[in-house]
Design a protein around this motif. Structure first.
Motif, PDB file in Angstrom:
ATOM      1  N   GLU A 100      93.316  38.957  44.032  1.00 29.37           N
ATOM      2  CA  GLU A 100      93.621  39.983  43.038  1.00 29.37           C
ATOM      3  C   GLU A 100      92.435  40.223  42.104  1.00 29.37           C
ATOM      4  O   GLU A 100      92.112  41.363  41.757  1.00 29.37           O
ATOM      5  CB  GLU A 100      94.852  39.586  42.216  1.00 29.37           C
ATOM      6  N   ILE A 101      91.772  39.151  41.686  1.00 32.16           N
ATOM      7  CA  ILE A 101      90.682  39.276  40.724  1.00 32.16           C
ATOM      8  C   ILE A 101      89.519  40.079  41.310  1.00 32.16           C
ATOM      9  O   ILE A 101      88.899  40.901  40.626  1.00 32.16           O
ATOM     10  CB  ILE A 101      90.219  37.882  40.261  1.00 32.16           C
ATOM     11  N   ARG A 102      89.207  39.864  42.592  1.00 34.47           N
ATOM     12  CA  ARG A 102      88.065  40.583  43.155  1.00 34.47           C
ATOM     13  C   ARG A 102      88.334  42.082  43.239  1.00 34.47           C
ATOM     14  O   ARG A 102      87.403  42.890  43.070  1.00 34.47           O
ATOM     15  CB  ARG A 102      87.712  40.008  44.520  1.00 34.47           C
ATOM     16  N   VAL A 103      89.587  42.476  43.465  1.00 38.72           N
ATOM     17  CA  VAL A 103      89.928  43.901  43.468  1.00 38.72           C
ATOM     18  C   VAL A 103      89.849  44.457  42.054  1.00 38.72           C
ATOM     19  O   VAL A 103      89.310  45.558  41.832  1.00 38.72           O
ATOM     20  CB  VAL A 103      91.330  44.111  44.069  1.00 38.72           C
ATOM     21  N   GLN A 104      90.369  43.728  41.074  1.00 34.15           N
ATOM     22  CA  GLN A 104      90.306  44.183  39.687  1.00 34.15           C
ATOM     23  C   GLN A 104      88.864  44.327  39.227  1.00 34.15           C
ATOM     24  O   GLN A 104      88.518  45.270  38.502  1.00 34.15           O
ATOM     25  CB  GLN A 104      91.060  43.211  38.783  1.00 34.15           C
ATOM     26  N   ALA A 105      87.997  43.392  39.625  1.00 30.79           N
ATOM     27  CA  ALA A 105      86.590  43.474  39.228  1.00 30.79           C
ATOM     28  C   ALA A 105      85.949  44.757  39.751  1.00 30.79           C
ATOM     29  O   ALA A 105      85.212  45.445  39.025  1.00 30.79           O
ATOM     30  CB  ALA A 105      85.832  42.253  39.741  1.00 30.79           C
ATOM     31  N   ALA A 106      86.227  45.094  41.001  1.00 31.00           N
ATOM     32  CA  ALA A 106      85.670  46.324  41.570  1.00 31.00           C
ATOM     33  C   ALA A 106      86.253  47.558  40.894  1.00 31.00           C
ATOM     34  O   ALA A 106      85.527  48.530  40.622  1.00 31.00           O
ATOM     35  CB  ALA A 106      85.939  46.354  43.074  1.00 31.00           C
ATOM     36  N   ASP A 107      87.542  47.538  40.612  1.00 31.42           N
ATOM     37  CA  ASP A 107      88.178  48.685  39.957  1.00 31.42           C
ATOM     38  C   ASP A 107      87.622  48.904  38.554  1.00 31.42           C
ATOM     39  O   ASP A 107      87.378  50.043  38.133  1.00 31.42           O
ATOM     40  CB  ASP A 107      89.690  48.486  39.898  1.00 31.42           C
ATOM     41  N   ILE A 108      87.433  47.823  37.806  1.00 24.25           N
ATOM     42  CA  ILE A 108      86.901  47.952  36.451  1.00 24.25           C
ATOM     43  C   ILE A 108      85.464  48.471  36.495  1.00 24.25           C
ATOM     44  O   ILE A 108      85.064  49.312  35.686  1.00 24.25           O
ATOM     45  CB  ILE A 108      86.998  46.607  35.708  1.00 24.25           C
ATOM     46  N   ALA A 109      84.671  47.982  37.445  1.00 25.19           N
ATOM     47  CA  ALA A 109      83.297  48.481  37.570  1.00 25.19           C
ATOM     48  C   ALA A 109      83.290  49.990  37.804  1.00 25.19           C
ATOM     49  O   ALA A 109      82.482  50.723  37.196  1.00 25.19           O
ATOM     50  CB  ALA A 109      82.578  47.760  38.705  1.00 25.19           C
ATOM     51  N   ALA A 110      84.204  50.470  38.645  1.00 22.78           N
ATOM     52  CA  ALA A 110      84.281  51.915  38.890  1.00 22.78           C
ATOM     53  C   ALA A 110      84.735  52.661  37.639  1.00 22.78           C
ATOM     54  O   ALA A 110      84.239  53.763  37.342  1.00 22.78           O
ATOM     55  CB  ALA A 110      85.242  52.185  40.047  1.00 22.78           C
TER      56      ALA A 110
END
Length: 466
Positions: A435-445
């Motif tokens: 979950e964290i790796r998806v959230q990290a990518a989403d926040i970067a976008a």
């Protein structure tokens, strides 16, 4: 030629969530050809470890198989390939490896992102953030007295530290250990004495294996004495749940989950595929529950869910079972009602009338879910200023779907985002790497438009501050 103006993103917290966020920000800057400065801020000397991966005990294993822990979901073999090169042997996707290795992997993953970023620069600050001032933009205040102004801030603080509620009253003694993951914390345990662990979850299993030895009994108590279930040695494929759209409330959800588990046991001989198959829908199920049903779940179902959802690696389960059979570890139901320091340790009184004299007491209840009693001055400052507000049921901080902090009513939103454990109240399923790796990518976008509004002409050559 106009000078390049960088937009600064401050990432507070250098554990898994912060490290992955910093890497994804640098990747996003490279793709967008955007001059972006990422500052990763944490007082810890290491990067990527946090509390979860700072242990050096090789008996402390990841409780997720290596094949599911790639930092990039689009490169599922990234972690196993790194491990194979690091260990000099092929590491299979089903292996459970030592936790400290994952911290080194995350640090190396960020280093690779820094090296390959042609439009960003990176700085690691070893500072503790204690306050945030929002005037012309967020300004982080450090315990050292310094400060940093950034265009946006990401909170990657990990699981909030536990308060003092694990004991019935405040006790001052070097033999009372509130955080077993603090460096050298377990050195305070006398070598020849029995020990009491409060809590019987995954933290207990690791601490018990570290402390168990002949001639010592490691006592562990919790209200239900439930310990995590074990992972299957050869896990069968996950089984998606039946349509849950008709689950109106907690009782219906309970029936659906129990029926799904029963079907999986009948068809596959195992309930685990049912629990694992629920994972992609867990956040949606949580959000469908009313506030009253969420409170009931936390009071009545939480522990049962946790021991089935967050399981022990098979080698850990085997070692704990052996230690219990040998009498080196004793796990019973109990509640501490009295803790009195003595010259030789701590005298413990339990609710059922039992008493123990141990050399030390160790908090193994895990981190606190509620922010109301957070000892972190930064969290308290965010709440007191209205910049943030507690999440549903007081769990973590309240966030919008994109992770942006929701302020207290009447306050304007600030350019602050959060991920990981701080989003527990909104998402529930939010503390594990997938979950964290998806959230990290989403926040970067999400941050790219904010960063683009504060940058000047693109850079012509890479610039790094390591």
């Amino acid at each position: 030629m106009a000078e390049t103006t960088f937009s600064t993103v401050a990432v507070v917290g250098a554990g898994a969530a912060g490290t992955l966020t910093a890497a994804r920000l640098l990747d996003a800057a490279a793709l967008a050809r955007l001059p972006l400065e990422v500052q990763l801020i944490d007082p810890a000397p290491a990067t990527g470890q946090g509390a979860a991966y700072s242990t050096t005990d090789p008996r402390h294993l990841l409780n997720v198989a290596a094949g599911k822990l790639s930092a990039r979901p689009d490169r599922p073999d990234d972690f196993t390939s790194w491990l194979s090169e690091k260990l000099g042997r092929r590491v299979g996707p089903g292996e459970f490896v030592a936790r400290h290795l994952y911290g080194h992997y995350l640090s190396d993953h960020l280093a690779r992102a820094v090296e390959s970023s042609a439009f960003g620069r990176f700085r690691r600050r070893h500072e503790r953030v204690v306050d945030l001032v929002v005037d012309d933009g967020p300004r982080l205040v450090f315990a050292s007295g310094g400060s940093l102004r950034a265009q946006s801030v990401v909170l990657a603080l990990g699981q909030p530290r536990s308060g003092g509620g694990w004991l019935p009253h405040p006790v001052s003694s070097p033999r009372i250990i509130p955080d077993p993951w603090h460096p050298a914390a377990l050195d305070a345990v006398p070598p020849e004495s029995d020990v009491l662990l409060v809590g019987t979850g995954l933290t207990m299993t690791d601490v018990a294996l570290t402390l168990a030895r002949p001639g010592r009994v490691v006592h562990a108590v919790s209200r239900h004495a439930l310990v995590p279930e074990r992972h299957a040695r050869q896990p069968p494929p996950t089984v998606p749940p039946p349509p849950y759209g008709e689950c109106a409330g907690l009782p219906a959800l309970r029936r659906m989950v129990l029926h799904h588990a029963a079907v999986c046991r009948r068809l596959h001989g195992d309930w685990r595929p049912a629990v694992d198959g629920l994972r992609p829908w867990t956040s949606a199920l949580w959000q469908r529950l009313s506030p009253d049903d969420r409170r009931r779940f936390l009071a009545e179902d939480l522990r049962c869910w946790e021991v089935h959802r967050h399981r022990m690696p098979p080698p850990t389960a085997d070692a704990l079972a052996t230690a219990r059979t040998d009498g080196r570890v004793s796990i019973t139901s109990g509640r501490v009602t009295q803790a009195t320091p003595t010259p030789g340790g701590v005298h413990i009184g339990l609710a059922d009338g039992r008493s123990l004299h141990v050399g030390a007491v160790v908090n193994c209840t895990g981190g606190s879910r509620s922010v109301h009693d957070s000892p972190d001055p930064f969290i308290r400052a965010l709440l007191s200023s209205g910049t943030a507000r507690p999440g549903p049921q007081g769990l973590g901080l309240d966030t919008a779907p994109d992770g942006r902090l929701v302020p207290l009513d009447g306050h304007l939103p600030a350019p602050l985002w959060a991920l990981g454990a701080l989003r527990l109240g909104n998402l529930w399923e939010t503390t594990a790497i997938p979950e964290i790796r998806v959230q990290a990518a989403d926040i970067a976008a999400s941050l790219l438009p904010v960063a683009a509004a504060h940058t000047g002409p693109p850079m012509r050559s890479p610039e790094f501050d390591l």
